[in-house]
Each structure stands twice: as structure tokens, then as C-alpha cells.
Design a protein around this motif. Structure first.
Motif, PDB file in Angstrom:
ATOM      1  N   CYS A 104       6.674   8.979   0.688  1.00  0.00           N
ATOM      2  CA  CYS A 104       6.874   7.619   1.226  1.00  0.00           C
ATOM      3  C   CYS A 104       5.564   6.823   1.189  1.00  0.00           C
ATOM      4  CB  CYS A 104       7.385   7.733   2.660  1.00  0.00           C
ATOM      5  SG  CYS A 104       7.536   6.168   3.516  1.00  0.00           S
ATOM      6  N   THR A 105       5.665   5.580   0.734  1.00  0.00           N
ATOM      7  CA  THR A 105       4.493   4.701   0.653  1.00  0.00           C
ATOM      8  C   THR A 105       4.762   3.396   1.398  1.00  0.00           C
ATOM      9  OG1 THR A 105       3.675   5.595  -1.442  1.00  0.00           O
ATOM     10  CG2 THR A 105       3.045   3.339  -0.910  1.00  0.00           C
ATOM     11  N   LEU A 106       3.839   3.020   2.282  1.00  0.00           N
ATOM     12  CA  LEU A 106       3.937   1.773   3.046  1.00  0.00           C
ATOM     13  C   LEU A 106       2.600   1.055   2.950  1.00  0.00           C
ATOM     14  CD1 LEU A 106       5.526   3.326   6.269  1.00  0.00           C
ATOM     15  CD2 LEU A 106       6.765   2.085   4.483  1.00  0.00           C
ATOM     16  N   LYS A 107       2.637  -0.246   2.647  1.00  0.00           N
ATOM     17  CA  LYS A 107       1.414  -1.034   2.558  1.00  0.00           C
ATOM     18  C   LYS A 107       1.613  -2.351   3.304  1.00  0.00           C
ATOM     19  CE  LYS A 107       0.055   0.960  -1.889  1.00  0.00           C
ATOM     20  NZ  LYS A 107      -0.506   0.709  -3.229  1.00  0.00           N
ATOM     21  N   VAL A 108       0.564  -2.788   3.980  1.00  0.00           N
ATOM     22  CA  VAL A 108       0.607  -4.058   4.711  1.00  0.00           C
ATOM     23  C   VAL A 108      -0.708  -4.792   4.457  1.00  0.00           C
ATOM     24  CG1 VAL A 108       1.075  -5.194   6.910  1.00  0.00           C
ATOM     25  CG2 VAL A 108       1.875  -2.847   6.548  1.00  0.00           C
ATOM     26  N   GLU A 109      -0.610  -6.067   4.127  1.00  0.00           N
ATOM     27  CA  GLU A 109      -1.811  -6.884   3.948  1.00  0.00           C
ATOM     28  C   GLU A 109      -2.213  -7.510   5.288  1.00  0.00           C
ATOM     29  OE1 GLU A 109      -3.328  -6.592   1.248  1.00  0.00           O
ATOM     30  OE2 GLU A 109      -1.726  -5.768   0.012  1.00  0.00           O
ATOM     31  N   LYS A 110      -3.394  -8.053   5.329  1.00  0.00           N
ATOM     32  CA  LYS A 110      -3.910  -8.691   6.546  1.00  0.00           C
ATOM     33  C   LYS A 110      -2.995  -9.852   6.961  1.00  0.00           C
ATOM     34  CE  LYS A 110      -7.435  -8.972   9.489  1.00  0.00           C
ATOM     35  NZ  LYS A 110      -7.658  -7.879  10.457  1.00  0.00           N
ATOM     36  N   GLY A 111      -2.550  -9.827   8.211  1.00  0.00           N
ATOM     37  CA  GLY A 111      -1.734 -10.916   8.738  1.00  0.00           C
ATOM     38  C   GLY A 111      -0.300 -10.932   8.243  1.00  0.00           C
ATOM     39  N   GLN A 112       0.101  -9.894   7.515  1.00  0.00           N
ATOM     40  CA  GLN A 112       1.475  -9.807   7.025  1.00  0.00           C
ATOM     41  C   GLN A 112       2.389  -9.128   8.041  1.00  0.00           C
ATOM     42  OE1 GLN A 112       2.028  -7.693   3.342  1.00  0.00           O
ATOM     43  NE2 GLN A 112       2.069  -9.560   2.129  1.00  0.00           N
ATOM     44  N   ILE A 113       3.688  -9.410   7.908  1.00  0.00           N
ATOM     45  CA  ILE A 113       4.719  -8.662   8.628  1.00  0.00           C
ATOM     46  C   ILE A 113       5.439  -7.794   7.605  1.00  0.00           C
ATOM     47  CG2 ILE A 113       6.853  -8.782   9.967  1.00  0.00           C
ATOM     48  CD1 ILE A 113       5.937 -11.535  10.974  1.00  0.00           C
ATOM     49  N   ALA A 114       5.366  -6.475   7.795  1.00  0.00           N
ATOM     50  CA  ALA A 114       6.084  -5.534   6.927  1.00  0.00           C
ATOM     51  C   ALA A 114       7.150  -4.846   7.758  1.00  0.00           C
ATOM     52  CB  ALA A 114       5.131  -4.513   6.315  1.00  0.00           C
ATOM     53  N   VAL A 115       8.359  -4.762   7.224  1.00  0.00           N
ATOM     54  CA  VAL A 115       9.499  -4.232   7.962  1.00  0.00           C
ATOM     55  C   VAL A 115      10.069  -3.028   7.222  1.00  0.00           C
ATOM     56  CG1 VAL A 115      11.866  -4.728   8.701  1.00  0.00           C
ATOM     57  CG2 VAL A 115      10.088  -6.437   9.037  1.00  0.00           C
ATOM     58  N   ILE A 116      10.343  -1.958   7.990  1.00  0.00           N
ATOM     59  CA  ILE A 116      10.976  -0.757   7.451  1.00  0.00           C
ATOM     60  C   ILE A 116      12.415  -0.721   7.943  1.00  0.00           C
ATOM     61  CG2 ILE A 116      10.852   1.759   7.263  1.00  0.00           C
ATOM     62  CD1 ILE A 116       7.942   1.540   8.356  1.00  0.00           C
ATOM     63  N   VAL A 117      13.365  -0.693   7.002  1.00  0.00           N
ATOM     64  CA  VAL A 117      14.781  -0.623   7.362  1.00  0.00           C
ATOM     65  C   VAL A 117      15.413   0.530   6.591  1.00  0.00           C
ATOM     66  CG1 VAL A 117      14.919  -3.091   7.874  1.00  0.00           C
ATOM     67  CG2 VAL A 117      15.478  -2.283   5.575  1.00  0.00           C
ATOM     68  N   GLY A 118      16.650   0.842   6.926  1.00  0.00           N
ATOM     69  CA  GLY A 118      17.366   1.917   6.259  1.00  0.00           C
ATOM     70  C   GLY A 118      18.378   2.531   7.196  1.00  0.00           C
ATOM     71  N   PRO A 119      19.217   3.415   6.679  1.00  0.00           N
ATOM     72  CA  PRO A 119      20.258   4.028   7.517  1.00  0.00           C
ATOM     73  C   PRO A 119      19.669   4.964   8.562  1.00  0.00           C
ATOM     74  CG  PRO A 119      20.174   5.083   5.359  1.00  0.00           C
ATOM     75  CD  PRO A 119      19.253   3.912   5.286  1.00  0.00           C
ATOM     76  N   ASN A 120      20.483   5.347   9.536  1.00  0.00           N
ATOM     77  CA  ASN A 120      20.063   6.330  10.526  1.00  0.00           C
ATOM     78  C   ASN A 120      19.669   7.629   9.819  1.00  0.00           C
ATOM     79  OD1 ASN A 120      20.537   4.648  12.706  1.00  0.00           O
ATOM     80  ND2 ASN A 120      22.628   5.360  13.003  1.00  0.00           N
ATOM     81  N   GLY A 121      18.587   8.248  10.288  1.00  0.00           N
ATOM     82  CA  GLY A 121      18.140   9.486   9.684  1.00  0.00           C
ATOM     83  C   GLY A 121      17.353   9.323   8.406  1.00  0.00           C
ATOM     84  N   ALA A 122      16.966   8.074   8.090  1.00  0.00           N
ATOM     85  CA  ALA A 122      16.241   7.824   6.836  1.00  0.00           C
ATOM     86  C   ALA A 122      14.762   8.178   6.929  1.00  0.00           C
ATOM     87  CB  ALA A 122      16.396   6.357   6.429  1.00  0.00           C
ATOM     88  N   GLY A 123      14.272   8.437   8.152  1.00  0.00           N
ATOM     89  CA  GLY A 123      12.857   8.761   8.315  1.00  0.00           C
ATOM     90  C   GLY A 123      11.996   7.574   8.681  1.00  0.00           C
ATOM     91  N   LYS A 124      12.615   6.503   9.156  1.00  0.00           N
ATOM     92  CA  LYS A 124      11.864   5.270   9.453  1.00  0.00           C
ATOM     93  C   LYS A 124      10.840   5.495  10.563  1.00  0.00           C
ATOM     94  CE  LYS A 124      15.567   2.836  10.442  1.00  0.00           C
ATOM     95  NZ  LYS A 124      16.603   3.875  10.276  1.00  0.00           N
ATOM     96  N   SER A 125      11.290   6.009  11.701  1.00  0.00           N
ATOM     97  CA  SER A 125      10.370   6.248  12.825  1.00  0.00           C
ATOM     98  C   SER A 125       9.377   7.357  12.496  1.00  0.00           C
ATOM     99  CB  SER A 125      11.155   6.594  14.093  1.00  0.00           C
ATOM    100  OG  SER A 125      11.892   5.469  14.544  1.00  0.00           O
TER     101      SER A 125
END
Length: 234
Positions: free
Chosen positions: A22-43
Motif C-alpha cells: 500500500c502506498t499513500l502520499k500527501v502534499e503540503k496543505g493537501q487533503i488526502a482521503v482513504i476510502v474502500g469497503p469494510n475490511g480493506a485495511g484503511k485504518s
């Protein structure tokens, strides 16, 4: 390199991996949102970024510094703020005491920051002497976010900030999150209300079984017919 760069994260609990590259990137001052079905590993992905889950592969950098080996407490000192979904306030302490707890790592005068939190969430100033456990769900979420802001984070991570609140309160919380991002603080957020979250997202990640299924701007994901059909209810 992105301000937050969590690349190829692999890990889980015990012998089983929940995250698979899994790869997540956020730039300065950005809002990045993680979505997906239950059990997808978001939390789980959020916890991995914060150091609550030891990675078996991948790395996490913040503002160019590799923090993969740091504890959550050390990451807070580097500029991370984390608001868990549940048990995120001290219920028997007043609102103001909760905010003061957020400033525990600071040696400077934090009154200006507290005033900024009260400007962002005026109801908290009004109820500052009331125990946090007596507040509504939406107000408790404001306390939790406010306490995280007291650390003066560079990156604010929110795990399901609108869980269990009314649509009106959800809209208000999202408005406040946008205001926080406008001050230059980066936001990484897990959210079940996918459609509403993607509407405010600069960057969106759809996770399925611990891996990136779709990655694009919030607007592009909202416009993608397959994303809409599969994850946004058409």
C-alpha cells in the motif's frame, strides 16, 4: 518526494499481512482521503503511517526524513497528529483540560494555539469547563481534533472523523477540515462517507484488500464510472 510518502507498506498483525504494498502520499496543505469497503485495511494503513503497526516492507518519510523506525510518540514530535475513531477524548476531564493534554510535548506558551482551536470550534470555548464525556458525538470529535491541533502538527491524521454523527455535523466537520488544510497542515483521512469525503479531497485512495485499487484526485475518482458503481453507490 511528497511531504508524506508512505511507500509499498506491507504488514499486519501476527503472521498475516493486511497491507500488501500500500502506498499513500500527501502534499503540503493537501487533503488526502482513504476510502474502500469494510475490511480493506484503511485504518490499518493509517496506523502503519503513525507507527502503531510494524512494517515488514516499505517505508514512511515525512518532510524528506525517513521515520519508518520511529515510535508513535517520536512521530508526534516530528509533526504527526493522530485522531483515532473511538476513545479519543478523556471523558472525565473538561474540554480545556483535554486541549491542554494535547500540548504535553510543548515547552512554549500554547495559549495562542488554544485560541485558534476555539476560533475553529466556537462551541468548545462555550463548553470549555464541561466534561468532554457530557458532549454530543460531534462535539467530542471537535475536542479530539482540537487536542491533536494543540501539538501544532504538520500532518493531521483522522480515522473516521464523521462516524456516528448527523449529516449536518458531518458537513460542519468537513468544513473545519478544509479550514485546517488552508493553514498549510496536510490532512490524511479515513472516511466511510466516501462520496462526501472525495468531494473535499485533493487526492483520493481506494483500497481493496490492503492494496491500492484506484489512486487519483478526488474529482477524478468521483467522475470514474467504475469507482462510482463499485464504491459510491452508482
Amino acid at each position: 518526494m511528497s511531504f508524506l510518502d508512505a511507500s509499498e507498506m506491507t504488514g499486519g498483525y501476527g503472521a498475516a499481512d493486511i497491507l500488501h504494498g500500500c502506498t499513500l502520499k500527501v502534499e503540503k496543505g493537501q487533503i488526502a482521503v482513504i476510502v474502500g469497503p469494510n475490511g480493506a485495511g484503511k485504518s490499518t494503513a493509517m496506523k502503519a503511517v503513525f507507527g502503531m503497526l510494524r512494517l515488514r516492507g516499505g517505508r514512511v518519510t515525512l518532510d524528506g526524513e525517513d521515520i519508518t523506525a520511529l515510535s508513535p510518540q517520536e512521530r508526534v514530535k516530528k509533526g504527526m497528529g493522530f485522531v483515532p475513531q473511538v476513545n479519543n477524548v478523556f471523558p472525565t476531564m473538561s474540554v480545556e483540560e483535554n486541549l491542554e493534554m494535547g500540548a504535553f510535548i510543548r515547552a512554549d506558551d500554547f495559549r495562542d494555539t488554544m485560541d485558534q482551536v476555539y476560533e475553529l470550534f466556537p462551541i468548545l470555548r462555550e463548553k470549555r469547563h464541561q466534561n468532554a464525556g457530557e458532549l454530543s458525538g460531534g462535539q467530542r470529535q471537535q475536542v479530539a481534533v482540537g487536542r491533536a491541533l494543540m501539538t501544532k502538527p504538520k500532518l493531521l491524521m483522522l480515522d473516521e472523523p464523521t462516524a456516528g454523527v448527523s449529516p449536518i455535523v458531518m458537513d460542519e466537520l468537513f468544513d473545519r477540515i478544509i479550514e485546517v488544510a488552508r493553514t498549510g497542515i496536510s490532512i490524511l483521512m479515513v472516511e466511510q462517507n466516501a462520496r462526501q469525503a472525495l468531494e473535499i479531497a485533493d487526492q483520493g485512495y481506494v483500497l481493496v484488500q490492503g492494496a491500492n485499487k484506484y489512486t487519483d484526485t478526488g474529482a477524478a475518482l468521483m467522475a470514474d464510472p467504475e469507482v462510482r458503481r463499485t464504491f459510491l453507490g452508482g
